[in-house]
Design a protein around this motif. Structure first.
Motif, PDB file in Angstrom:
ATOM      1  N   GLY A  25       1.219  -1.113  -0.005  1.00 44.87           N
ATOM      2  CA  GLY A  25      -0.269  -0.003   0.091  1.00 44.87           C
ATOM      3  C   GLY A  25       1.002   1.173  -0.065  1.00 44.87           C
ATOM      4  O   GLY A  25       1.196   1.940  -0.851  1.00 44.87           O
ATOM      5  N   GLY A  26       1.833   1.602   1.091  1.00 47.39           N
ATOM      6  CA  GLY A  26       2.854   2.138   1.055  1.00 47.39           C
ATOM      7  C   GLY A  26       3.373   2.729  -0.722  1.00 47.39           C
ATOM      8  O   GLY A  26       3.193   3.543  -0.519  1.00 47.39           O
ATOM      9  N   HIS A  27       3.941   1.545  -1.484  1.00 51.33           N
ATOM     10  CA  HIS A  27       4.704   1.941  -2.506  1.00 51.33           C
ATOM     11  C   HIS A  27       3.422   2.351  -3.062  1.00 51.33           C
ATOM     12  O   HIS A  27       4.002   3.129  -4.495  1.00 51.33           O
ATOM     13  CB  HIS A  27       4.992   0.452  -2.814  1.00 51.33           C
ATOM     14  N   ALA A  28       2.848   1.732  -3.085  1.00 55.16           N
ATOM     15  CA  ALA A  28       1.274   2.086  -4.484  1.00 55.16           C
ATOM     16  C   ALA A  28       1.577   3.250  -3.970  1.00 55.16           C
ATOM     17  O   ALA A  28       1.253   4.516  -5.141  1.00 55.16           O
ATOM     18  CB  ALA A  28       0.781   1.537  -4.275  1.00 55.16           C
ATOM     19  N   GLU A  29       1.265   4.015  -2.959  1.00 54.78           N
ATOM     20  CA  GLU A  29       0.865   5.549  -2.571  1.00 54.78           C
ATOM     21  C   GLU A  29       1.548   6.398  -3.437  1.00 54.78           C
ATOM     22  O   GLU A  29       2.005   7.425  -3.837  1.00 54.78           O
ATOM     23  CB  GLU A  29       0.832   5.686  -1.014  1.00 54.78           C
TER      24      GLU A  29
END
Lengths: 240, 240
Positions: A25-29
């Motif tokens: 999720g952090g990577h996608a953000e």
């Protein structure tokens, strides 16, 4: 002792899935933030980085799928744990799609020259901010499993839709003012659409969290996303 | 006797999932066919029918998810059977998305007046034919599990991309000829994009079938869909 060890290893496996999803999720953000920054600043290097970064999410999703299936086969989980694991498969698929959408925005940097009015880029940034806030808060709910907070999701999804519709109109107007704007603004239209879709994936994730925690599906008739299918600007349809 | 009875009931459960997916696939194909027919003939009634029909796929996906989880919990399947069941969850999600894409096309019928050149509508029909052929053949492979036939998927996906790119250029050109075409052609652009995405979902389904049958994932670096992100028509970027 053995049994405690086994249960604890099992718990660790489930926690591992949650941790990997938080990291994805952090990577996608970050990918989406950087894709929008690349678009606004016409930064081809940053766009290339985002395109490369997408591989991390493809691998992340594959790893979660493989791990989830191994856990199901080995632990034969029931009820809540099974929902946890199936939920992890679904959420990682949504996050992977968010990364794809970020990548799509980054790929269009090559076709936009940054000469479009500032208000368009500010509008895209504002839309991305809202969609990313939605995604972050939904992932916070996933981390805490505090499903009672999930009410915010639909209100903000409405805001995202309203902002997208307004940007859609603005882009069409600008295209009509000067045919030279048509190609770049078409690419910006698809960028706006991609960002709006991130909000839909955040809503999907919220629905999956609701299912993990309660075992129930949220009602199906949630009005979804894009309201621009009815947008026709006055004077743009050829006279009869 | 008891054991044979149980195994046979289990087989029936797995077969039921496959049958439901085949039915969902047929339903999604019809929705897309009718959506494109509604667009080409500006048939608002047919468009409304397609929009309503989407509920069937939402319910189908939900039913398959619920059934799949019950089967996993009750039968504690291993290896191949587990892949069957997880594969059914994935494929039904892709089919549900195909239905959404058909619905999106149907919703845009309200914004298109049918006065655009015939060649555009023929182009959209041809693109839809190709995408639907891809979907049908992939679902045939699912029914027969004849994964050795799956090679056709990438070649046809390339054809779909090439046809979409050509339609994209044609739509931009037409928008530049007359600003009154901008709004309807923007909606047609999104329709074309939706149809192109159907091809991507067919490819996803092919990958899932490969995984069900072999236990392996297809390589990740398949070049995906849309090549239009680099399309800039000459003379359309404001002079420096």
């Amino acid at each position: 002792m053995q049994s405690v060890h086994i249960v604890s290893a099992y718990d660790e496996e489930l926690k591992y899935l949650s941790k990997r999803i938080a990291a994805m999720g952090g990577h996608a953000e970050r990918m989406v933030e950087q894709a929008v920054a690349a678009l606004v600043n016409v930064d081809h290097g940053l766009a290339q980085k985002v395109i490369q970064d997408d591989l991390v999410l493809d691998e992340g999703q594959r790893e979660i799928d493989d791990k989830a299936i191994i856990i199901i086969a080995r632990r034969q989980p029931m009820a809540t744990d099974l929902r946890e694991i199936v939920g992890a498969i679904r959420i990682s698929a949504d996050i992977e799609r968010v990364g794809d959408l970020g990548k799509n925005v980054a790929k269009r940097v090559a076709s936009v020259d940054g000469r479009q009015p500032n208000s368009l880029f500010r509008g895209l940034e504002a839309l991305a901010d809202l969609a990313l806030t939605q995604l972050k808060e939904v992932l916070d709910v996933y981390a805490s499993r505090s499903v009672e907070r999930i009410g915010f999701v639909r209100d903000r999804d409405d805001q995202i839709d309203a902002m997208y519709t307004s940007l859609f109109r603005e882009l069409l107007t600008y295209m009509m003012e000067d045919p030279r704007n048509i190609t770049p603004c078409t690419h910006l239209l698809f960028c706006a659409k991609n960002i709006e879709r991130i909000g839909d994936h955040a809503t999907n994730i919220a629905e999956t969290i609701y299912y993990i925690v309660t075992g129930d599906q949220m009602p199906a008739d949630r009005p979804k996303g894009d309201k621009t299918d009815k947008v026709v600007l006055p004077g743009t349809v050829p006279a009869k």
